[in-house]
Motif scaffolding. Sequence first.
Motif, short mmCIF file in Angstrom:
data_model
loop_
_atom_site.label_atom_id
_atom_site.label_comp_id
_atom_site.label_asym_id
_atom_site.label_seq_id
_atom_site.Cartn_x
_atom_site.Cartn_y
_atom_site.Cartn_z
N ALA A 189 0.83 -1.21 0.00
CA ALA A 189 0.00 0.00 0.00
C ALA A 189 0.86 1.25 0.00
O ALA A 189 0.47 2.28 -0.56
CB ALA A 189 -0.94 -0.01 1.21
N HIS A 190 2.04 1.18 0.61
CA HIS A 190 2.92 2.35 0.67
C HIS A 190 3.54 2.67 -0.67
O HIS A 190 4.17 3.73 -0.82
CB HIS A 190 4.00 2.14 1.73
CG HIS A 190 3.52 2.37 3.12
ND1 HIS A 190 4.36 2.53 4.20
CD2 HIS A 190 2.26 2.47 3.62
CE1 HIS A 190 3.64 2.72 5.30
NE2 HIS A 190 2.37 2.68 4.97
N SER A 191 3.41 1.78 -1.65
CA SER A 191 3.93 2.08 -3.00
C SER A 191 2.96 2.91 -3.81
O SER A 191 3.30 3.39 -4.89
CB SER A 191 4.25 0.77 -3.74
OG SER A 191 3.05 0.05 -4.04
N LEU A 192 1.73 3.11 -3.30
CA LEU A 192 0.75 3.94 -3.99
C LEU A 192 1.13 5.41 -3.88
O LEU A 192 1.84 5.83 -2.95
CB LEU A 192 -0.64 3.76 -3.37
CG LEU A 192 -1.28 2.37 -3.47
CD1 LEU A 192 -2.57 2.34 -2.65
CD2 LEU A 192 -1.56 2.01 -4.91
N SER A 193 0.64 6.22 -4.81
CA SER A 193 0.78 7.67 -4.67
C SER A 193 -0.04 8.11 -3.46
O SER A 193 -0.93 7.41 -2.99
CB SER A 193 0.29 8.39 -5.92
OG SER A 193 -1.12 8.28 -6.03
N GLY A 194 0.24 9.32 -2.96
CA GLY A 194 -0.46 9.81 -1.78
C GLY A 194 -1.96 9.85 -1.96
O GLY A 194 -2.73 9.48 -1.06
N GLY A 195 -2.41 10.28 -3.13
CA GLY A 195 -3.83 10.38 -3.38
C GLY A 195 -4.51 9.02 -3.42
O GLY A 195 -5.61 8.85 -2.89
N ASN A 196 -3.86 8.03 -4.01
CA ASN A 196 -4.46 6.70 -4.09
C ASN A 196 -4.47 6.00 -2.74
O ASN A 196 -5.42 5.29 -2.41
CB ASN A 196 -3.74 5.87 -5.14
CG ASN A 196 -4.14 6.26 -6.55
OD1 ASN A 196 -5.31 6.21 -6.91
ND2 ASN A 196 -3.18 6.70 -7.34
N LEU A 197 -3.43 6.19 -1.93
CA LEU A 197 -3.44 5.64 -0.58
C LEU A 197 -4.54 6.29 0.25
O LEU A 197 -5.23 5.62 1.03
CB LEU A 197 -2.08 5.83 0.08
CG LEU A 197 -1.95 5.31 1.52
CD1 LEU A 197 -2.31 3.83 1.61
CD2 LEU A 197 -0.54 5.55 2.06
N GLN A 198 -4.73 7.60 0.07
CA GLN A 198 -5.79 8.29 0.81
C GLN A 198 -7.17 7.74 0.42
O GLN A 198 -8.04 7.55 1.28
CB GLN A 198 -5.72 9.80 0.54
CG GLN A 198 -6.70 10.63 1.34
CD GLN A 198 -6.29 10.81 2.78
OE1 GLN A 198 -5.59 9.98 3.35
NE2 GLN A 198 -6.70 11.91 3.38
N LYS A 199 -7.37 7.48 -0.87
CA LYS A 199 -8.65 6.93 -1.31
C LYS A 199 -8.89 5.53 -0.74
O LYS A 199 -10.01 5.17 -0.39
CB LYS A 199 -8.73 6.92 -2.85
CG LYS A 199 -8.91 8.31 -3.44
CD LYS A 199 -9.26 8.28 -4.91
CE LYS A 199 -8.08 7.97 -5.79
NZ LYS A 199 -8.40 8.10 -7.23
N LEU A 200 -7.82 4.75 -0.63
CA LEU A 200 -7.95 3.41 -0.05
C LEU A 200 -8.34 3.48 1.43
O LEU A 200 -9.22 2.74 1.89
CB LEU A 200 -6.64 2.64 -0.22
CG LEU A 200 -6.62 1.21 0.32
CD1 LEU A 200 -7.58 0.33 -0.48
CD2 LEU A 200 -5.20 0.64 0.30
N ILE A 201 -7.69 4.39 2.17
CA ILE A 201 -8.00 4.54 3.60
C ILE A 201 -9.42 5.06 3.77
O ILE A 201 -10.18 4.58 4.63
CB ILE A 201 -6.97 5.48 4.27
CG1 ILE A 201 -5.60 4.81 4.28
CG2 ILE A 201 -7.41 5.84 5.68
CD1 ILE A 201 -4.47 5.75 4.70
N LEU A 202 -9.80 6.04 2.96
CA LEU A 202 -11.16 6.57 3.04
C LEU A 202 -12.18 5.48 2.73
O LEU A 202 -13.22 5.38 3.39
CB LEU A 202 -11.30 7.74 2.06
CG LEU A 202 -12.56 8.60 2.20
CD1 LEU A 202 -12.50 9.44 3.46
CD2 LEU A 202 -12.72 9.51 0.99
N ALA A 203 -11.90 4.65 1.74
CA ALA A 203 -12.80 3.55 1.39
C ALA A 203 -12.96 2.60 2.57
O ALA A 203 -14.07 2.17 2.90
CB ALA A 203 -12.25 2.80 0.17
N ARG A 204 -11.85 2.26 3.21
CA ARG A 204 -11.90 1.35 4.36
C ARG A 204 -12.77 1.92 5.48
O ARG A 204 -13.59 1.21 6.07
CB ARG A 204 -10.47 1.12 4.88
CG ARG A 204 -10.39 0.20 6.11
CD ARG A 204 -8.98 0.15 6.65
NE ARG A 204 -8.58 1.43 7.25
CZ ARG A 204 -7.32 1.86 7.32
NH1 ARG A 204 -6.34 1.15 6.79
NH2 ARG A 204 -7.05 3.01 7.90
#
Length: 503
Positions: free
Chosen positions: A398-413
């Motif tokens: 997950a840390h290999s994602l860009s900041g925006g995509n990691l944020q979207k993943l956390i928000l989704a969770r």
Amino acid sequence: MQACLSLRGITKCFGSFSALNHISLDVQPGEVLALLGENGAGKSTLMNIIYGLYQPTAGQILLNGQPVTFSSPLAAISHGIGMVHQHFMLVPAFTVAENVAIGQGKARLTLRLDQIAKELQQLAARYHLQVDPFARVADLPVGLQQQVEILKALHHGAKILILDEPTGVLTPKEITGLIQTVRSLAAQGTSVIFISHKLNEVLEISDRIVVLRQGQCVGEVSPQGTTPGDLARMMVGRDVSFQPDRQASPRGEAILVMDSVRAINDRGVAALQDISLAVHAGEIVGIAGVDGNGQTELAEIVTGLRLLTAGEVVIAGENLTNQTPLDFINQKVGHVPEDRKKNGSIKGFSLWETAVMKNHGNFPFSHSGILNHEKMIDHTQKLVRQYDVRMATIHQSAHSLSGGNLQKLILAREITATPKFIVVMHPTRGLDVGAIEFVHSQLLEARRQGAAILLISSELEEVMSLADRILILYEGKIVGQLLPDEYDPNHIGLLMAGAREAG
């Protein structure tokens, strides 16, 4: 006029992935060049190449027409390139002069601090900066700390200055001061590369704007005659809505209630002083304030990550004062933290592990203590499709994602767990306009579904566009409360800086 910095065919590959593909651009002496692009477009990679942190796979860098190679940031600095990072590289316990002395070349090691201080005073006067060389950095507000970073780069001989998301943590007044500083630098011959996601600021401050998308240069425009909508379309390839559709929503019962809460920070100093507030179902309450005024401690208290010294916290009728984070999770509390890597995910965890890490013990992911990996993977695949998380595979880190995509993943969770209450801290910091639009829409949808949301952000436009009420936090105290018809950025900025509401 010969360009002071030229990039010719810069390409950067990480394995089989091409982060930059034949980027060519020029920076003129005394020019403010804005660099725009969505998350993952390659802006940071390109700046890291200019600053000597990465080596290009192909292509050439020229300074004043002469080819150069930077093996390290020290080599770039020695050639007159400076960089002010989004997260400042200062030692809080040191004075301004001591911070500037760090990183001096060997020829300057014997230079006395009083001589450095004198040179800093001269530089500050020349560029209209208000910095005391003998002040301790920890005692300076964020805007002045940024000036220290700029002075440090200038003192090291920077003729080309890279500013990475420089306004993200500033008050409106400090942003105005920064714009004046940038104009003063450019007027006296310093070239500035200005990286930002704030399109109105870019249009105000820049001489030229270069847009990157998917590692390629997709356009170059002049700010004259260009609109934020034009820039957004160049960045993400489609029209973007800048105003969230915050429709009226019925307010339900109070979900979060804080009564006379006090807490100390990690240094043992009072961080929150007699905080009393309530957040109701179907309501977004915004917390506006300059970073460092108790926002972090507030978010930690309502998620069980920090103990109170006085007062109480009630969630959905349950007194959770000084209970554990697990107690808050079990009470359906969601949390999108300010540091998505440190507090929102775990290094080494894959996307699917990150997507279920708070709910892995619940049905359908677990039954009788046995984890169901197939259900976890299916759930994650649905989330990445629904939230447009751009990745190679859900098995990657997950840390290999860009900041925006990691944020979207956390928000989704957090949102798909249907929380009763959710605290969201700086949800769009460092995100591009497309990702911002999506994050805002998801927060408003959670509000429509009845969630109580505490939105903590230093972005005034974001708070004003999303919040049903705004509370202003200054030095650990609530110094103002405003309703939508009272929203005024100048007034809120004054309250953020310590002014009190009349009466």
